[in-house]
Each structure stands twice: as structure tokens, then as C-alpha cells.
Design a protein around this motif. Sequence first.
Motif, PDB file in Angstrom:
ATOM      1  N   UNK A   1       0.831  -1.204   0.000  1.00  0.00           N
ATOM      2  CA  UNK A   1       0.000   0.000   0.000  1.00  0.00           C
ATOM      3  C   UNK A   1       0.862   1.248   0.000  1.00  0.00           C
ATOM      4  N   UNK A   2       1.965   1.226   0.757  1.00  0.00           N
ATOM      5  CA  UNK A   2       2.848   2.394   0.804  1.00  0.00           C
ATOM      6  C   UNK A   2       3.500   2.633  -0.551  1.00  0.00           C
ATOM      7  N   UNK A   3       3.944   1.559  -1.209  1.00  0.00           N
ATOM      8  CA  UNK A   3       4.542   1.707  -2.532  1.00  0.00           C
ATOM      9  C   UNK A   3       3.535   2.251  -3.519  1.00  0.00           C
ATOM     10  N   UNK A   4       2.309   1.737  -3.443  1.00  0.00           N
ATOM     11  CA  UNK A   4       1.273   2.224  -4.342  1.00  0.00           C
ATOM     12  C   UNK A   4       0.987   3.697  -4.113  1.00  0.00           C
ATOM     13  N   UNK A   5       0.978   4.146  -2.855  1.00  0.00           N
ATOM     14  CA  UNK A   5       0.734   5.557  -2.556  1.00  0.00           C
ATOM     15  C   UNK A   5       1.871   6.415  -3.070  1.00  0.00           C
ATOM     16  N   UNK A   6       3.091   5.899  -2.991  1.00  0.00           N
ATOM     17  CA  UNK A   6       4.239   6.668  -3.484  1.00  0.00           C
ATOM     18  C   UNK A   6       4.231   6.772  -5.002  1.00  0.00           C
ATOM     19  N   UNK A   7       3.690   5.756  -5.663  1.00  0.00           N
ATOM     20  CA  UNK A   7       3.701   5.742  -7.121  1.00  0.00           C
ATOM     21  C   UNK A   7       2.714   6.708  -7.742  1.00  0.00           C
TER      22      UNK A   7
ATOM     23  N   UNK B   1      13.269   1.132  -2.818  1.00  0.00           N
ATOM     24  CA  UNK B   1      12.542   1.152  -4.090  1.00  0.00           C
ATOM     25  C   UNK B   1      11.358   2.112  -4.027  1.00  0.00           C
ATOM     26  N   UNK B   2      10.678   2.168  -2.895  1.00  0.00           N
ATOM     27  CA  UNK B   2       9.579   3.120  -2.717  1.00  0.00           C
ATOM     28  C   UNK B   2      10.089   4.552  -2.841  1.00  0.00           C
ATOM     29  N   UNK B   3      11.242   4.823  -2.214  1.00  0.00           N
ATOM     30  CA  UNK B   3      11.809   6.167  -2.275  1.00  0.00           C
ATOM     31  C   UNK B   3      12.139   6.541  -3.722  1.00  0.00           C
ATOM     32  N   UNK B   4      12.771   5.604  -4.448  1.00  0.00           N
ATOM     33  CA  UNK B   4      13.124   5.881  -5.845  1.00  0.00           C
ATOM     34  C   UNK B   4      11.883   6.087  -6.710  1.00  0.00           C
ATOM     35  N   UNK B   5      10.856   5.242  -6.504  1.00  0.00           N
ATOM     36  CA  UNK B   5       9.610   5.373  -7.260  1.00  0.00           C
ATOM     37  C   UNK B   5       8.932   6.715  -6.970  1.00  0.00           C
TER      38      UNK B   5
END
Length: 198
Positions: free
Chosen positions: A9-15, A47-51
Motif C-alpha cells: 500500500x505504501x509503494x502504491x501511494x508513493x507511485x 525502491x519506494x523512495x526511488x519510485x
Amino acid sequence: MTERFILAAALSAALFAWPAWACSPVPMPPPLPGESQQAYKARIAEEQRRQAERWLRNRQTDALQRADTIFIARETVWPPPSRPQARAHRGGAPRPPARIKSVSFVDPPPAYFKPIDWFRGPRTRASFRIERSMTTCGVMSVGDTSLSTPSNLYVFFARKGPLSEKTLIDAIAADRIDDPALVAFVARHRGMPPAARR
């Protein structure tokens, strides 16, 4: 399993900048062979930070290319002064205020923003309003303004025409701007108390 869903969910929010997209979790890659939980979490966080950085860079580039008007505005705590209500013809009673649309969730109050500086396009000092909607994905609004609070600064990007939700392309929190074309423009407003941001 719960940690994996939270990371997804966090990765999706960052994207995605728009909250509607943030509701759809992005499938997480599996751990690498022999990778510890701690190493896996660290890799996913990186990866989340980079995205998030790539998405923010793309938002700024896209908005700069599409916008006819770019300006900084501060959220205000009060709506623009109300105008006298128009009266019905032949001295009738005032018209009732417009009704708020009925939804299954209680919508948060709208946010009001006052332009304070311009990078491109026609200048106006008139405050404008942005509606917010409560959805199953959380509060939705224009760009980063979904959860804004008074005195927060945003860089707004808009098409030609009067400022409204129809002409706004995006709104990015001023402290997140890092595009070289906008950094100097935003820098003079960062770190200043609200009273000095005029």
C-alpha cells in the motif's frame, strides 16, 4: 503477510499522486533467495523512495509542459467574502444557498487558497476554492491538497481560463518542488512565516 500488504500500500501511494489510484496496492516483488526480512524491508523502502522521486519528477515535468499558468498559493482559513445573494425577480425572497451534493460519506469542508506569487501566466489575487471528497480511498482533492492545512503552500499548475477545479492540472506542495526550472521561484517562499508570504 500484514507487513507485506502495508509495504504494498505504501509503494502504491508513493507511485501515484491521485488518491484514487493509491487504493490499488501494487504487487510486491518476492524476497530474494536468502534475503532476510530486514534486508527485504530495506530494499523495498529504497525502491519506494526511488519510485516516489521518479513520480514527483514526472508530475513536475508534465505540469510544466502543460500549464499556461503556474503560481504559488497558500491555504487560507476563511472562504472568500460572500457576495450578496441574488434576489428573485420582482422583489421575491432571496434564493436559498446551493445544496451540497448527497454522498454516502461526509465530505470534508472545501479548502480555500490565495495566490501569492506567479511563475507564468496571468496574475490574480482572488482566492479560489477546491472541493474535497471522502471516498473509500480516503480524502480526494487536487494533487497534494487532499490533506492540506491552513498556511501550507502549493505550486498550482493550470490551463487557460478562470481558476477552478476544471482548469487546474496539478498542485504540488511547495516543499516537494525540486525541478530546476521551479526551485529558485519556490525558494524565496520556503521557511517564511505565513505573514511574510505575501
